[in-house]
Design a protein around this motif. Structure first.
Motif, mmCIF file in Angstrom:
data_model
loop_
_atom_site.group_PDB
_atom_site.id
_atom_site.type_symbol
_atom_site.label_atom_id
_atom_site.label_comp_id
_atom_site.label_asym_id
_atom_site.label_seq_id
_atom_site.Cartn_x
_atom_site.Cartn_y
_atom_site.Cartn_z
ATOM 1 N N ASP A 94 0.860 -1.182 0.000
ATOM 2 C CA ASP A 94 0.000 0.000 0.000
ATOM 3 C C ASP A 94 0.896 1.231 0.000
ATOM 4 O O ASP A 94 1.829 1.331 0.790
ATOM 5 C CB ASP A 94 -0.898 0.004 1.247
ATOM 6 N N ARG A 95 0.615 2.138 -0.934
ATOM 7 C CA ARG A 95 1.400 3.374 -1.086
ATOM 8 C C ARG A 95 2.871 3.096 -1.407
ATOM 9 O O ARG A 95 3.762 3.827 -0.969
ATOM 10 C CB ARG A 95 1.292 4.258 0.152
ATOM 11 N N LEU B 107 0.660 -3.953 -14.183
ATOM 12 C CA LEU B 107 -0.125 -3.805 -12.955
ATOM 13 C C LEU B 107 -1.316 -4.742 -13.036
ATOM 14 O O LEU B 107 -2.038 -4.750 -14.037
ATOM 15 C CB LEU B 107 -0.611 -2.359 -12.795
ATOM 16 N N THR C 106 -4.134 4.277 -7.635
ATOM 17 C CA THR C 106 -2.785 4.086 -8.173
ATOM 18 C C THR C 106 -2.556 5.034 -9.352
ATOM 19 O O THR C 106 -3.478 5.303 -10.127
ATOM 20 C CB THR C 106 -2.597 2.624 -8.617
ATOM 21 N N SER D 36 -2.187 -4.885 -4.898
ATOM 22 C CA SER D 36 -1.697 -3.745 -4.131
ATOM 23 C C SER D 36 -2.591 -2.532 -4.350
ATOM 24 O O SER D 36 -3.392 -2.490 -5.294
ATOM 25 C CB SER D 36 -0.254 -3.412 -4.536
ATOM 26 N N THR D 37 -2.449 -1.542 -3.491
ATOM 27 C CA THR D 37 -3.261 -0.329 -3.569
ATOM 28 C C THR D 37 -2.391 0.918 -3.479
ATOM 29 O O THR D 37 -1.290 0.895 -2.932
ATOM 30 C CB THR D 37 -4.295 -0.290 -2.428
ATOM 31 N N ARG D 38 -2.918 1.994 -4.054
ATOM 32 C CA ARG D 38 -2.351 3.354 -3.941
ATOM 33 C C ARG D 38 -0.873 3.421 -4.315
ATOM 34 O O ARG D 38 -0.098 4.172 -3.719
ATOM 35 C CB ARG D 38 -2.591 3.904 -2.538
ATOM 36 N N GLY D 39 -0.479 2.644 -5.319
ATOM 37 C CA GLY D 39 0.897 2.719 -5.799
ATOM 38 C C GLY D 39 1.135 3.983 -6.605
ATOM 39 O O GLY D 39 0.220 4.542 -7.212
ATOM 40 N N THR E 274 -7.791 -0.203 -6.911
ATOM 41 C CA THR E 274 -6.446 0.194 -6.471
ATOM 42 C C THR E 274 -6.449 1.403 -5.554
ATOM 43 O O THR E 274 -5.402 1.799 -5.049
ATOM 44 C CB THR E 274 -5.538 0.513 -7.672
ATOM 45 N N GLN F 133 3.511 -4.983 -10.418
ATOM 46 C CA GLN F 133 2.854 -4.973 -9.110
ATOM 47 C C GLN F 133 1.572 -5.790 -9.173
ATOM 48 O O GLN F 133 0.796 -5.700 -10.125
ATOM 49 C CB GLN F 133 2.534 -3.544 -8.665
ATOM 50 N N LEU G 53 -7.672 3.853 -11.234
ATOM 51 C CA LEU G 53 -6.293 4.309 -11.340
ATOM 52 C C LEU G 53 -6.165 5.278 -12.504
ATOM 53 O O LEU G 53 -7.053 5.350 -13.358
ATOM 54 C CB LEU G 53 -5.320 3.140 -11.523
ATOM 55 N N THR H 236 5.966 3.596 -3.663
ATOM 56 C CA THR H 236 6.422 4.545 -4.677
ATOM 57 C C THR H 236 7.631 3.962 -5.401
ATOM 58 O O THR H 236 8.596 3.534 -4.756
ATOM 59 C CB THR H 236 6.802 5.891 -4.039
#
Length: 365
Positions: free
Chosen positions: A146-147, A188, A204, A168-171, A201, A165, A226, A149
């Motif tokens: 999560d998150r 992704l 993302t 997963s979330t908030r990439g 996501t 990826q 996203l 970068t």
């Protein structure tokens, strides 16, 4: 690696508390410096949440796994290079825990692995300012985060994906370069091993990246919510693929905007999933409620079923694309057409205000 090999640069004058995976609020974050000949994995294992592992310029023959939240793994640019070890023993440097993690990541064919728990996301990890090249599968691979970068990373010449990826979330993938990878430069997905609906996501973003000379520049598979914006996608067999299927929730509810997608005309042979690829700009297949807007798509030419500037293609498992909107794009010199809609029936897909010369069927420009 001795104590002098890892330099601790405190952000404040006093370091308080012990490190047990999360840095106390009163403790200073540290910078652990790795130099050529030293182990990146060993420094990553020593890092606590909030710490930075700074890897100096040089070539490091190892694979690295990050499992601690809040850690930053940063190089000094493209002169910080990770390559596969020349011998298997080289992957076994580091602590006992580091050995297991590094060997597992390398055995899977990956350069850098960022891995969360089965039911607990790994949060706030950053990988930046380095190059990962020559790995059998993926340059930078992450799962259960999560998150995360990934910024200013060059991933080139890897066997399957440059940067990937799953689940997963908030990439945030910003200012990266993925070039000459065997499949997607940037991949992704929800999961590649399970049949399931598209994952939300939670925002993302893929921004300002160069995706060139891969099989596919960017693949977004079975995801929702996203943004893909401001990227340069060129010289691949296909530029951008947004892929869904019959599972629910459907893939879509995402935005592809302000990208330069040009001359993705390499030839790639068919696979078990796809026909041969050549001359595809942006392809939507089996998606719903996707917005494709303000992109410049030019110079594509091919005779694949997926060829064209912006292509809506019915999913190979029969799932139609519905309520997608293709608006305000600038298209030119794409063959067989700038806009291609292969969806049949009342799909609710909308084409409006696009600048283009030819479409299939006619009347979409």
């Amino acid at each position: 690696m001795t104590k002098r090999h890892i330099t601790y640069l405190a952000c404040t004058t006093v370091l308080v508390g012990t490190f047990t995976g999360a840095t106390p609020a009163s403790a200073a974050h540290r910078t652990l410096v790795v130099r050529p000949g030293e182990s990146i994995q060993k420094a990553v294992d020593a890092a606590a949440s909030g710490d930075t592992v700074l890897v100096r310029a040089g070539t490091y023959h190892e694979s690295v796994t990050v499992r601690t939240p809040g850690v930053t793994l940063r190089g000094v640019g493209r002169h910080t290079v990770l390559r596969p070890p020349a011998k298997t023993k080289a992957a076994q440097a580091g602590t006992a825990a580091g050995k297991a993690a590094s060997v597992t990541c390398l055995a899977a064919g990956n350069g850098i692995c960022v891995v969360g728990g089965k039911n607990r996301a790994l949060r706030d990890v950053t990988v930046s300012d380095l190059r990962v090249t020559g790995f059998a599968k993926t340059g930078v691979w992450s799962m259960g985060t999560d998150r995360l970068t990934v910024a200013r990373v060059t991933a080139d010449g890897n066997g399957q994906w440059g940067i990937a990826q799953e689940h997963s979330t908030r990439g945030a993938f910003r200012d990266d370069t993925a070039r000459g990878n065997g499949d997607a430069g940037l991949f992704l997905a929800n999961s590649v091993k399970a049949e399931q609906g598209a994952q939300d996501t939670k925002g993302t973003v893929v921004e300002r990246s160069l995706l060139a000379g891969n099989r596919i520049g960017l693949t977004v598979r079975r995801l929702r919510n996203l943004d893909v914006t401001g990227n340069h996608v060129t010289g691949n067999c296909a530029g951008v693929f947004v892929v869904g299927d019959e599972n629910k929730p459907r893939a879509g509810a995402l935005t592809v905007a302000d990208n330069l997608v040009q001359r993705n005309n390499r030839y790639c042979p068919k696979t078990a999933r796809l026909p041969y690829l050549q001359g595809s700009g942006i392809v939507l297949t089996g998606t719903e409620k996707a917005l494709v807007t303000r992109n410049t798509v030019t110079g594509h030419s091919g005779k694949s079923p997926l060829s064209g500037g912006i292509v809506l293609f019915k999913s190979f498992v029969g799932a139609p694309g519905e309520r997608n909107r293709i608006t305000g794009n600038r298209l030119s010199a794409n063959s067989p057409a700038d806009l291609v809609n292969q969806e049949a029936g009342k799909s609710g897909n909308a084409f409006d205000r696009n600048s283009c010369r030819a479409s299939k069927p006619a009347g979409l420009c």
